[in-house]
Design an enzyme around this catalytic site. Structure first.
Site, PDB file in Angstrom:
ATOM      1  N   ASP A 132       0.833  -1.206   0.000  1.00 10.80           N
ATOM      2  CA  ASP A 132       0.000   0.000   0.000  1.00 10.80           C
ATOM      3  C   ASP A 132       0.868   1.257   0.000  1.00 10.80           C
ATOM      4  OD1 ASP A 132      -2.186  -1.647   0.080  1.00 10.80           O
ATOM      5  OD2 ASP A 132      -2.393  -1.560   2.250  1.00 10.80           O
ATOM      6  N   GLU A 163       0.680  -5.822  -5.709  1.00 13.97           N
ATOM      7  CA  GLU A 163       0.370  -4.883  -6.783  1.00 13.97           C
ATOM      8  C   GLU A 163       1.596  -4.113  -7.259  1.00 13.97           C
ATOM      9  OE1 GLU A 163      -3.216  -2.601  -6.386  1.00 13.97           O
ATOM     10  OE2 GLU A 163      -2.345  -0.871  -7.406  1.00 13.97           O
TER      11      GLU A 163
END
Lengths: 405, 175
Positions: free
Chosen positions: A20, A294
């Site tokens: 994140d 990600e």
């Protein structure tokens, strides 16, 4: 000239690991460097961010880091009047990954004369529904405000109808430079990261980076590398992959940063946690990258090298749909380029899928390794295809410009 | 209730994927000004619920520009065409459907029809012989002028069941 926001506040709630914060930090840096935006990145885990940025925790908020101001928040946080004013006077307010803003801040927004352009930046997905949801807004009731405020959902993605992928303007040039003199750059990289291996680099060495979650499939894959007739060097950053590596090595003591172990044709070296720029260089210089989540997943695509995506595992295998959507969209592009789809890309697809199911991948790696040159070529075409689309920051700035007109 | 206005959810679609937030895409209509918008919400977003009063009514007559309904106590309820939305296509003289009038702050804001309604076909092209499967469709016109797809075997004067929420043909009914 596109008018861009002058001030931006990004809120990031760190769930686990560096994923994140990795995405938020890249976005913050790019907005500062390429658009001259005054960015404050609000984070809720100072210790983790300090480790990520390789700074002392106490220094984190003292001065700007690469032009980005760091602020600390929590769900029960009550911003001071100065902090509140600074956030409200932002032209752009980003809630990363649907983190809920504290009530006190929502009240302050409700009382403000003008609500900033308010974005919920979502996780990346290749699924088709993303195109239908990108740039749709929630109408939000704010305390003391008669008209609802708009919070726009911004979805990163792989097509022109999504928010795109993070890509700094000089990234592809950097990759080209690293890859132009690959052997020299590799030698330099290994000297820096694993001095103990200095001089062991041969022209036929398969260089692999391994940054995954714990995996049942890893042991078989490492065994295949050990049995191979060409040497493989596997670079493992400290973190979650290491526990599965240790299980394979069966050493009495865990490997530490800078140390290496050899099993047959395979050398495994533990490297330190790298800065984002150094990690880009590592991805660029490896023949195959195991990546996860990600941020590293996106970066490996820009590196134009074949990759295995270890997707963030979810209950009831909910992540597989997301994985398949990516494999499908990549497969479609590959098919468009060289119909019918090359056997090598089909083999890679099977490898990625079985890995994410925790299946044995030993035979598959044997099958896949000789096809790495062909897969490299395909990864290059995929990178070029993605680079034809505007990047995420550019799309975000364009949206802000449209909204502020 | 959003930002001081009551909104009606006209359509919703739930999506949950991987690590992404569970989200709900919704088509909303502002019950005060009729504005429609497509929105997306996190599935755990919370709203203040609007308590609406509802009454059973039946359609009585049209007195331009108002459509007049009567409740069970023969009180007249007037509503403008714009507030009838898609329902307007199924309002016909003589209809016997028991509808729901929805009120907000004592003002009628919409009329809901029963989910299934029956209407007469006043015009359609003759059907081609042979196909009675119901899968082949053709266009038919209702008394209100509304045109819709019906099974190819339907004829002028037939009554058909319609889903009033979607406007889709359900079946031919015998009367």
């Amino acid at each position: 000239m596109t008018a861009v926001p002058q001030r931006c506040s990004i809120f990031c709630a760190i769930v686990d690991n560096f994923g994140d914060i990795g995405v938020c930090w890249r976005l913050a840096r790019q907005l500062v460097a390429e658009y001259g935006v005054d960015v404050t990145l609000w984070v809720d885990d100072a210790a983790l961010v300090a480790k990520f940025l390789k700074r002392a925790q106490a220094e984190l908020c003292e001065e700007r880091i690469e032009g980005v101001q760091i602020g600390i928040w929590s769900s029960s946080w009550e911003p001071s009047a100065t902090e509140s004013d600074a956030i409200i006077s932002s032209n752009l307010l980003i809630e990363a990954f649907a983190c809920a803003l504290p009530e006190t801040l929502l009240s302050a927004l409700g009382a403000a004369a003008r609500v900033p352009i308010w974005i919920n930046l979502e996780y990346l997905s290749a699924e088709s529904w993303v195109e239908d949801h990108h740039l749709l807004a929630s109408l939000v009731s704010l305390p003391g405000r008669a008209d609802p405020a708009q919070k726009t959902f911004f979805f990163p993605g792989f097509t022109a109808r999504t928010g795109g992928l993070l890509r700094e303007s000089d990234l592809l040039v950097r990759h080209t430079l690293w890859q132009r003199e690959e052997q020299i750059e590799r030698q330099r990289l290994l000297t820096e990261l694993v001095p103990a291996l200095n001089g062991s680099l041969t022209n036929d060495l398969v260089l692999v980076s391994l940054f995954t979650y714990e995996s049942e499939s890893l042991g078989g894959c490492l065994a295949a590398m050990a049995q191979d007739h060409v040497p493989t060097l596997c670079l493992v950053p400290e973190g979650r992959s290491l526990s599965s590596v240790q299980r394979f090595l069966e050493l009495p003591d865990a490997l530490r940063v800078g140390e290496a172990a050899v099993r047959g044709a395979l050398s495994i070296a533990v490297i330190p946690f790298l800065s984002q720029d150094d990690y880009d260089r590592l991805l660029s210089l490896c023949d195959f990258n195991f990546v996860r989540g990600e941020d590293s997943f996106v970066r490996a695509q820009w590196a134009a090298r074949p990759l295995l995506w270890h997707i963030y595992p979810q209950q009831e295998q909910a992540h597989l749909q997301k994985l398949d959507a990516f494999l499908d969209i990549q497969g479609e592009e590959s098919q468009r380029e060289n119909a019918p789809q090359a056997a090598s890309s089909m083999a890679l697809r099977q490898f990625v899928r079985l890995w994410n199911l925790g299946e044995d991948c030993q035979e598959l790696w044997h099958h896949l390794r000789p096809q790495l040159p062909e897969l490299r070529e395909q990864a290059g075409k995929w990178q070029q295809h993605l680079a034809e689309m505007p990047d995420l920051a550019a799309n975000l700035m364009r949206f802000c410009h449209t909204r502020s007109r | 209730m959003i930002g001081g206005s009551p909104w009606k959810v006209q359509k919703s679609e739930f999506t949950k994927s991987g690590r992404n937030t569970a989200i709900c895409k919704m088509k909303l209509k502002n019950l005060l000004n009729g504005m429609q918008t497509e929105t997306v919400y996190k599935a755990d977003d919370k709203f203040e619920m609007v308590v609406l009063e509802q009454k059973e009514v039946t359609y009585s007559y049209f007195a331009d520009p108002m459509y007049v309904f009567v409740d069970t106590e023969f009180e007249q309820i007037e509503i403008e065409k714009d507030d009838l939305d898609a329902v307007i296509d199924y309002i016909e003289d003589g209809m016997e459907d028991v509808c729901n009038a929805v009120f907000y702050n004592d003002k009628v804001i919409s009329i809901d029809l029963p989910n299934t309604i029956t209407r007469e076909i006043i015009y359609t092209e003759p059907s081609a012989r042979g196909d009675t499967s119901g899968k082949v469709m053709k266009t038919a016109r209702l008394k209100s002028g509304k045109e819709m797809s019906v099974s190819a075997f339907c004829e002028i004067g037939d009554f058909v069941e319609i889903d009033s929420r979607t406007g889709e043909y359900k079946s031919r009914v015998k009367r």
